[in-house]
Scaffold this active site. Structure first.
Site, mmCIF file in Angstrom:
data_model
loop_
_atom_site.group_PDB
_atom_site.id
_atom_site.type_symbol
_atom_site.label_atom_id
_atom_site.label_comp_id
_atom_site.label_asym_id
_atom_site.label_seq_id
_atom_site.Cartn_x
_atom_site.Cartn_y
_atom_site.Cartn_z
ATOM 1 N N ASP A 131 -16.729 -5.683 -9.750
ATOM 2 C CA ASP A 131 -16.818 -4.968 -8.471
ATOM 3 C C ASP A 131 -17.392 -5.794 -7.317
ATOM 4 O OD1 ASP A 131 -15.777 -2.629 -9.556
ATOM 5 O OD2 ASP A 131 -17.742 -2.014 -10.304
ATOM 6 N N GLU A 191 -0.438 -3.674 4.123
ATOM 7 C CA GLU A 191 -0.421 -3.207 5.513
ATOM 8 C C GLU A 191 -1.694 -2.432 5.839
ATOM 9 O OE1 GLU A 191 2.356 -3.437 3.675
ATOM 10 O OE2 GLU A 191 3.349 -4.826 5.042
ATOM 11 N N ARG A 249 4.604 6.633 -2.939
ATOM 12 C CA ARG A 249 4.401 6.584 -4.394
ATOM 13 C C ARG A 249 3.023 6.020 -4.737
ATOM 14 N NH1 ARG A 249 7.850 9.540 -4.096
ATOM 15 N NH2 ARG A 249 10.038 9.305 -4.641
#
Ligand code: ADP
Length: 325
Positions: A131, A191, A249
């Site tokens: 992490d 994006e 999706r």
């Protein structure tokens, strides 16, 4: 301060690729300096159960390239209680341990800090977690491998997203920390990146999706950290599909991100930090975590691991909209 003779290692909490490299470096550097080494199995639980293996230079042969941890790991509830930690302290004394090396995430570092309140040996932490959410170090062991693993999936998803002109929401690990989402988002050319540390403004996301379509872009990839949106990528996909009318999706990457052979960078950090931890122990360091800051090996108080809020480089957020036009 007395010179240490016998040291022990645990790997604790979530496993991460590169933990084995850290074990190897500790074992070999310690043996080189004439120390005895044991490894407790399954994290703090192994100390409580006195479940350990004696380690020599050969016990760590051939592990540098292996993911996971040869010592096993666990989440140990009993260690959250003072009675459990006192039992662990008694077992460490019984076995004559002078130094305990704890390889794990910030939860494990908290455990190490609490142990020192009831045990008078030395405890040294090493940041092992995918992490990258430990203060006191720029990078944790396992982060770069997790990025590569997620990236491989993103690249494949991009192929199909292009073919179908689709929006894909890729959920990556990170309930509280967005380091994986940010790293994968930038290096995978996403994006959009949604991180727990930054409020998610759906109106703006929708606006950018529409603009991107108008500019003639086919695919649109949104990397979503686990903790960035209630219900994760599946719920967000439903919501965005409703608002935009585009097919959205979700893909949840899940535990594959933890596995795999560690990449060079994680082996590099693991090896340097492991050897440095032993050197620090020999010089009397205690209650600290080893880390890398500005490419220098450092030690910081264990508390810094969970108290320091590492902030992202604002330049990344400045350039991200430029890169995704
Ligand atoms: P990670 O080290 O990957 O962050 P966890 O948060 O699950 O993983 O912590 C690993 C283990 O460390 C826990 O199962 C527990 O045994 C111990 N631990 C975590 N927090 C504390 C605490 N506040 N006090 C004592 N032990 C703790």
């Amino acid at each position: 301060m007395s010179t240490p003779h016998k040291v022990a290692i645990i790997t604790s909490g979530g496993d991460s690729p590169g933990m084995n490299g850290a074990i190897r470096a500790i074992v070999r550097t310690a043996i080189y300096h004439g120390l005895e080494v044991i490894g407790f199995k399954y994290g703090y639980q192994g100390i409580l159960d006195a479940n350990y293996v004696e380690m020599n230079a050969r016990s760590v042969s051939g592990i540098l390239q292996r993911g996971g941890t040869i010592l096993g790991t666990s989440r140990c509830k009993a260690f959250l209680q003072e009675s459990g930690r006192k039992q662990a302290a008694a077992n460490l004394d019984e076995l004559g341990i002078d130094v305990l090396f704890v390889i794990g995430g910030n939860g494990s570092m908290r455990g190490a800090h609490e142990l020192l309140k009831v045990w008078d040996g030395q405890v040294i932490g090493l940041p092992g977690t995918i992490d990258n959410d430990c203060g006191g170090t720029d990078f944790t062991i396992g982060y770069f491998t997790a990025l590569d693993t997620a990236l491989e999936s993103i690249d494949k998803i991009r192929d199909t997203a292009e073919a179908f002109d689709r929006v894909f929401l890729v959920e990556v690990m990170g309930r509280k920390a967005g380091d994986i989402a940010l790293g994968v988002g930038i290096t995978g050319g996403a994006e959009e990146m949604l991180l727990p540390e930054r409020p998610c403004d759906l109106d703006q996301v929708v606006e950018r999706m529409v603009l991107s379509k108008e500019r003639g872009k086919g695919s649109y990839i949104i990397v979503v950290a686990e903790g960035a949106y209630d219900g994760g990528a599946p719920r967000l996909a439903e919501e965005l599909e409703k608002r935009t009318g585009y097919a959205c999706r979700p893909v949840v990457l899940g535990h594959i991100q933890r596995g795999g052979s560690p990449v060079a960078m994680d082996r590099w950090f693991a090896t340097r930090m492991g050897a440095f931890a032993v050197k620090a122990a020999l010089q009397g360091a205690n209650g600290v975590m080893v880390g890398i800051e500005k490419n220098e090996l450092v030690t910081n108080p264990l508390e810094k691991t969970w108290q320091e809020n590492k902030s992202f480089d604002p330049f990344i957020f400045e350039i991200q909209p430029m890169l995704s036009i």
